[in-house]
Design a protein around this motif. Structure first.
Motif, PDB file in Angstrom:
ATOM      1  N   ASN A 143       0.824  -1.212   0.000  1.00  0.00           N
ATOM      2  CA  ASN A 143       0.000   0.000   0.000  1.00  0.00           C
ATOM      3  C   ASN A 143       0.857   1.260   0.000  1.00  0.00           C
ATOM      4  O   ASN A 143       0.506   2.259  -0.632  1.00  0.00           O
ATOM      5  CB  ASN A 143      -0.955   0.016   1.188  1.00  0.00           C
ATOM      6  CG  ASN A 143      -2.095  -0.945   1.027  1.00  0.00           C
ATOM      7  OD1 ASN A 143      -2.400  -1.393  -0.071  1.00  0.00           O
ATOM      8  ND2 ASN A 143      -2.739  -1.283   2.140  1.00  0.00           N
ATOM      9  N   ALA A 144       1.973   1.219   0.723  1.00  0.00           N
ATOM     10  CA  ALA A 144       2.871   2.375   0.741  1.00  0.00           C
ATOM     11  C   ALA A 144       3.439   2.629  -0.650  1.00  0.00           C
ATOM     12  O   ALA A 144       3.485   3.781  -1.109  1.00  0.00           O
ATOM     13  CB  ALA A 144       4.001   2.145   1.744  1.00  0.00           C
ATOM     14  N   PHE A 145       3.839   1.589  -1.344  1.00  0.00           N
ATOM     15  CA  PHE A 145       4.372   1.770  -2.696  1.00  0.00           C
ATOM     16  C   PHE A 145       3.282   2.210  -3.673  1.00  0.00           C
ATOM     17  O   PHE A 145       3.534   3.012  -4.570  1.00  0.00           O
ATOM     18  CB  PHE A 145       5.045   0.491  -3.191  1.00  0.00           C
ATOM     19  CG  PHE A 145       6.405   0.270  -2.593  1.00  0.00           C
ATOM     20  CD1 PHE A 145       7.371   1.260  -2.604  1.00  0.00           C
ATOM     21  CD2 PHE A 145       6.716  -0.946  -2.001  1.00  0.00           C
ATOM     22  CE1 PHE A 145       8.616   1.058  -2.049  1.00  0.00           C
ATOM     23  CE2 PHE A 145       7.967  -1.158  -1.440  1.00  0.00           C
ATOM     24  CZ  PHE A 145       8.914  -0.164  -1.457  1.00  0.00           C
ATOM     25  N   GLN A 146       2.066   1.710  -3.474  1.00  0.00           N
ATOM     26  CA  GLN A 146       0.957   2.171  -4.322  1.00  0.00           C
ATOM     27  C   GLN A 146       0.679   3.650  -4.080  1.00  0.00           C
ATOM     28  O   GLN A 146       0.419   4.406  -5.021  1.00  0.00           O
ATOM     29  CB  GLN A 146      -0.302   1.351  -4.053  1.00  0.00           C
ATOM     30  CG  GLN A 146      -0.269  -0.030  -4.652  1.00  0.00           C
ATOM     31  CD  GLN A 146      -1.509  -0.843  -4.294  1.00  0.00           C
ATOM     32  OE1 GLN A 146      -2.227  -0.522  -3.351  1.00  0.00           O
ATOM     33  NE2 GLN A 146      -1.741  -1.908  -5.056  1.00  0.00           N
TER      34      GLN A 146
ATOM     35  N   MET B  52       2.854   5.829  -3.099  1.00  0.00           N
ATOM     36  CA  MET B  52       3.974   6.548  -3.678  1.00  0.00           C
ATOM     37  C   MET B  52       3.793   6.673  -5.186  1.00  0.00           C
ATOM     38  O   MET B  52       4.058   7.715  -5.780  1.00  0.00           O
ATOM     39  CB  MET B  52       5.289   5.820  -3.370  1.00  0.00           C
ATOM     40  CG  MET B  52       6.515   6.640  -3.675  1.00  0.00           C
ATOM     41  SD  MET B  52       8.103   5.793  -3.401  1.00  0.00           S
ATOM     42  CE  MET B  52       7.843   4.770  -2.023  1.00  0.00           C
ATOM     43  N   ALA B  53       3.303   5.612  -5.809  1.00  0.00           N
ATOM     44  CA  ALA B  53       3.124   5.622  -7.261  1.00  0.00           C
ATOM     45  C   ALA B  53       1.992   6.549  -7.679  1.00  0.00           C
ATOM     46  O   ALA B  53       2.089   7.213  -8.712  1.00  0.00           O
ATOM     47  CB  ALA B  53       2.845   4.206  -7.758  1.00  0.00           C
ATOM     48  N   THR B  54       0.926   6.613  -6.903  1.00  0.00           N
ATOM     49  CA  THR B  54      -0.228   7.421  -7.313  1.00  0.00           C
ATOM     50  C   THR B  54      -0.096   8.887  -6.941  1.00  0.00           C
ATOM     51  O   THR B  54      -0.587   9.750  -7.663  1.00  0.00           O
ATOM     52  CB  THR B  54      -1.540   6.877  -6.701  1.00  0.00           C
ATOM     53  OG1 THR B  54      -1.425   6.860  -5.293  1.00  0.00           O
ATOM     54  CG2 THR B  54      -1.843   5.492  -7.230  1.00  0.00           C
ATOM     55  N   SER B  55       0.558   9.191  -5.828  1.00  0.00           N
ATOM     56  CA  SER B  55       0.616  10.594  -5.402  1.00  0.00           C
ATOM     57  C   SER B  55       2.025  11.161  -5.391  1.00  0.00           C
ATOM     58  O   SER B  55       2.243  12.228  -4.870  1.00  0.00           O
ATOM     59  CB  SER B  55      -0.023  10.746  -4.022  1.00  0.00           C
ATOM     60  OG  SER B  55       0.746  10.086  -3.047  1.00  0.00           O
ATOM     61  N   GLY B  56       2.969  10.456  -5.914  1.00  0.00           N
ATOM     62  CA  GLY B  56       4.329  10.956  -5.932  1.00  0.00           C
ATOM     63  C   GLY B  56       5.138  10.401  -4.778  1.00  0.00           C
ATOM     64  O   GLY B  56       4.686   9.575  -4.007  1.00  0.00           O
ATOM     65  N   ALA B  57       6.332  10.908  -4.656  1.00  0.00           N
ATOM     66  CA  ALA B  57       7.277  10.366  -3.688  1.00  0.00           C
ATOM     67  C   ALA B  57       7.188  11.033  -2.324  1.00  0.00           C
ATOM     68  O   ALA B  57       8.040  10.816  -1.484  1.00  0.00           O
ATOM     69  CB  ALA B  57       8.698  10.500  -4.227  1.00  0.00           C
ATOM     70  N   GLY B  58       6.173  11.835  -2.072  1.00  0.00           N
ATOM     71  CA  GLY B  58       6.063  12.536  -0.798  1.00  0.00           C
ATOM     72  C   GLY B  58       5.715  11.606   0.352  1.00  0.00           C
ATOM     73  O   GLY B  58       5.152  10.523   0.169  1.00  0.00           O
ATOM     74  N   LEU B  59       6.012  12.075   1.544  1.00  0.00           N
ATOM     75  CA  LEU B  59       5.741  11.296   2.752  1.00  0.00           C
ATOM     76  C   LEU B  59       4.250  11.077   2.958  1.00  0.00           C
ATOM     77  O   LEU B  59       3.832  10.020   3.418  1.00  0.00           O
ATOM     78  CB  LEU B  59       6.351  12.000   3.964  1.00  0.00           C
ATOM     79  CG  LEU B  59       6.242  11.289   5.299  1.00  0.00           C
ATOM     80  CD1 LEU B  59       6.933   9.937   5.235  1.00  0.00           C
ATOM     81  CD2 LEU B  59       6.810  12.127   6.405  1.00  0.00           C
ATOM     82  N   SER B  60       3.445  12.044   2.604  1.00  0.00           N
ATOM     83  CA  SER B  60       1.998  11.895   2.802  1.00  0.00           C
ATOM     84  C   SER B  60       1.425  10.783   1.927  1.00  0.00           C
ATOM     85  O   SER B  60       0.435  10.158   2.283  1.00  0.00           O
ATOM     86  CB  SER B  60       1.277  13.209   2.508  1.00  0.00           C
ATOM     87  OG  SER B  60       1.457  13.572   1.142  1.00  0.00           O
ATOM     88  N   GLY B  61       2.051  10.509   0.801  1.00  0.00           N
ATOM     89  CA  GLY B  61       1.556   9.460  -0.088  1.00  0.00           C
ATOM     90  C   GLY B  61       1.832   8.056   0.431  1.00  0.00           C
ATOM     91  O   GLY B  61       1.125   7.107   0.089  1.00  0.00           O
ATOM     92  N   ILE B  62       2.835   7.921   1.261  1.00  0.00           N
ATOM     93  CA  ILE B  62       3.185   6.582   1.735  1.00  0.00           C
ATOM     94  C   ILE B  62       2.895   6.363   3.221  1.00  0.00           C
ATOM     95  O   ILE B  62       2.990   5.259   3.716  1.00  0.00           O
ATOM     96  CB  ILE B  62       4.676   6.261   1.459  1.00  0.00           C
ATOM     97  CG1 ILE B  62       5.597   7.222   2.206  1.00  0.00           C
ATOM     98  CG2 ILE B  62       4.948   6.265  -0.023  1.00  0.00           C
ATOM     99  CD1 ILE B  62       7.042   6.823   2.163  1.00  0.00           C
ATOM    100  N   SER B  63       2.498   7.409   3.937  1.00  0.00           N
ATOM    101  CA  SER B  63       2.330   7.277   5.395  1.00  0.00           C
ATOM    102  C   SER B  63       1.234   6.301   5.782  1.00  0.00           C
ATOM    103  O   SER B  63       1.375   5.576   6.765  1.00  0.00           O
ATOM    104  CB  SER B  63       2.083   8.643   6.030  1.00  0.00           C
ATOM    105  OG  SER B  63       0.861   9.183   5.564  1.00  0.00           O
ATOM    106  N   ALA B  64       0.136   6.253   5.043  1.00  0.00           N
ATOM    107  CA  ALA B  64      -0.939   5.323   5.400  1.00  0.00           C
ATOM    108  C   ALA B  64      -0.469   3.878   5.279  1.00  0.00           C
ATOM    109  O   ALA B  64      -0.743   3.049   6.154  1.00  0.00           O
ATOM    110  CB  ALA B  64      -2.162   5.566   4.512  1.00  0.00           C
TER     111      ALA B  64
END
Length: 186
Positions: free
Chosen positions: A157-160, A162-174
């Motif tokens: 889910n973290a990599f997904q 990252m892929a959908t919202s970019g490499a920002g921390l908010s995209g992978i935190s969930a």
């Protein structure tokens, strides 16, 4: 100025918020692990109570059976082992098996039969006392792997994210929070 909410609530990392943002697999893993935890507590408490009860009854029986045995009264000692108050005593089952054989024949063959009966009774009582321990062993050995199963999906889910919202921390935190929670629970 003071804020009415805690810093953890502002960041969105309370247990409730993490649960709400978790996916189906992470929730399933956590529910499975909580079930394993509750079942382990139940078995552990039940076995502790059963062992303590059996030990106390066996100690009482040991104190009472000495007198008939010292007198050579095998029938009296056997009667004590079958008494209702010593029903859960592991010593009662073992003594009862051996004394029943000795009562039949009080020679070398009777003694050998009593030893065999005692060995069988010991095996049966150990089996009774160990009842439920396989659940504890299975839970203890599999819970970390069930937690890692949730970790894998959290990282996915973290990599997904990252892929959908970019490499920002908010995209992978969930996804990272899912991974860490399932790992911690496991």
């Amino acid at each position: 100025p003071t804020s009415s909410s805690s810093p953890a609530a502002e960041r969105g990392f309370t247990l409730v918020e993490i649960w709400q943002h978790s996916g189906f697999i992470a929730r399933s893993v956590i529910i499975c692990l909580m079930g394993m935890l509750l079942w382990s507590f139940y078995v552990g408490i039940e076995r502790l109570i059963a062992h303590n009860r059996a030990r106390k009854r066996s100690m009482l029986l040991a104190a009472e059976v000495v007198a008939p045995l010292q007198k050579g009264d095998i029938a009296g000692a056997l009667k004590l082992t079958k008494d209702e108050q010593f029903k859960n005593a592991y010593l009662g089952a073992m003594l009862g098996a051996g004394l029943a054989e000795l009562e039949q024949r009080l020679d070398q063959h009777g003694i050998a039969s009593a030893k065999r009966a005692l060995d069988r009774a010991i095996g049966e009582e150990v089996g009774k006392l160990k009842r439920g321990m396989t659940i504890l062993a299975t839970t203890g050995s599999t819970a970390p792997f069930v937690g890692l199963f949730g970790t894998v999906f959290g990282v996915i889910n973290a990599f997904q994210g990252m892929a959908t919202s970019g490499a920002g921390l908010s995209g992978i935190s969930a996804g990272i929070s899912e991974a860490l929670i399932t790992t911690g629970v496991g």
